[in-house]
Design an enzyme around this catalytic site. Sequence first.
Site, PDB file in Angstrom:
ATOM      1  N   GLU A  92      37.740  32.062  46.627  1.00 55.80           N
ATOM      2  CA  GLU A  92      36.706  30.557  45.797  1.00 55.80           C
ATOM      3  C   GLU A  92      37.247  30.859  44.212  1.00 55.80           C
ATOM      4  O   GLU A  92      37.099  32.144  43.938  1.00 55.80           O
ATOM      5  CB  GLU A  92      35.514  30.272  46.328  1.00 55.80           C
ATOM      6  CG  GLU A  92      34.712  29.325  45.740  1.00 55.80           C
ATOM      7  CD  GLU A  92      34.431  29.246  44.196  1.00 55.80           C
ATOM      8  OE1 GLU A  92      33.885  28.348  43.725  1.00 55.80           O
ATOM      9  OE2 GLU A  92      34.343  30.380  43.633  1.00 55.80           O
ATOM     10  N   HIS A 111      33.693  34.878  46.604  1.00 52.33           N
ATOM     11  CA  HIS A 111      33.199  33.856  45.841  1.00 52.33           C
ATOM     12  C   HIS A 111      33.652  34.296  44.319  1.00 52.33           C
ATOM     13  O   HIS A 111      33.135  35.394  43.816  1.00 52.33           O
ATOM     14  CB  HIS A 111      31.790  33.686  45.668  1.00 52.33           C
ATOM     15  CG  HIS A 111      31.091  32.847  44.645  1.00 52.33           C
ATOM     16  ND1 HIS A 111      30.060  33.105  43.885  1.00 52.33           N
ATOM     17  CD2 HIS A 111      31.613  31.565  44.514  1.00 52.33           C
ATOM     18  CE1 HIS A 111      29.748  31.898  43.122  1.00 52.33           C
ATOM     19  NE2 HIS A 111      30.475  30.946  43.614  1.00 52.33           N
ATOM     20  N   HIS A 167      34.823  29.530  35.356  1.00 48.04           N
ATOM     21  CA  HIS A 167      33.644  28.818  35.810  1.00 48.04           C
ATOM     22  C   HIS A 167      32.779  28.309  35.027  1.00 48.04           C
ATOM     23  O   HIS A 167      32.623  26.717  34.938  1.00 48.04           O
ATOM     24  CB  HIS A 167      32.680  29.723  36.781  1.00 48.04           C
ATOM     25  CG  HIS A 167      31.244  28.995  37.219  1.00 48.04           C
ATOM     26  ND1 HIS A 167      30.217  28.799  36.434  1.00 48.04           N
ATOM     27  CD2 HIS A 167      31.241  28.469  38.409  1.00 48.04           C
ATOM     28  CE1 HIS A 167      29.254  28.347  36.990  1.00 48.04           C
ATOM     29  NE2 HIS A 167      29.928  27.712  38.189  1.00 48.04           N
TER      30      HIS A 167
END
Length: 248
Positions: free
Chosen positions: A33, A6, A48
């Site tokens: 990811e 992640h 993000h």
Amino acid sequence: MKIWAHRGCSYAWPENTLQAFKAACQYPITGIELDIQLTKDGEMVVIHDEKVDRTTDGTGEVCDFTLEELRKLKIAIPTSEAKHGFTQIPTIEEVFELVKPYCLKEGVLINIELKNSKVRYEGMEDKILEAVSRWGLKDYIVYSSFNPESICLLKEKDPSVKTGILAAPVSECLSFAGNHPVDALHPNIKNMDVENLKDKTNLPVRAWNTSEFEPFYPDAREIEIQDLGELERAGVTDIFTNVPERYL
């Protein structure tokens, strides 16, 4: 249980950086990811938050910076490998260059989350589809988003791409899948609110956690390690984790 890194190995390294992705690719992971957004001048960058404040030494909205301006922001990193002790927000092209050899040799997949729920980023779908095609990586890509419109648009543009619908409760993911073509469910690991999920879908169920339970570098709070057997019984097939190295 399939393990995805992640935002890379994001407990040991700054999230969504080349260093975090390189570290992740040293393990037998299913995939990495990452998150993409667009700069003011339309370049795809891997970050993000809609703001740069948390992860860099800058302040402001990603969409208000040109790529050249974003490249001046610093991300502190604890290694002599990084020149001057810091790294930068990478472009998606830089990530593709780094990870493509692992895709081709090891079968590593890339989950690209389109961060277009708060800022719509018109044209993002076309841009990422074109870039993936140009790099020859289509077979290794999964697209995901919390924006159902974006998932539908990706499928309209190319019905053969692989997509995953993001939502907190798995019931919401399942509802979307019942009405739209989608290839995976991406719920929150704490919101598995459908009993006998395996009887209701054959789609992969890739669960993610929040920073409350899986902090990011440099937050040194302890990670909550999951009971994979319990998750499998609940219908989870994959997890996105900041610590793939612990599970593997």
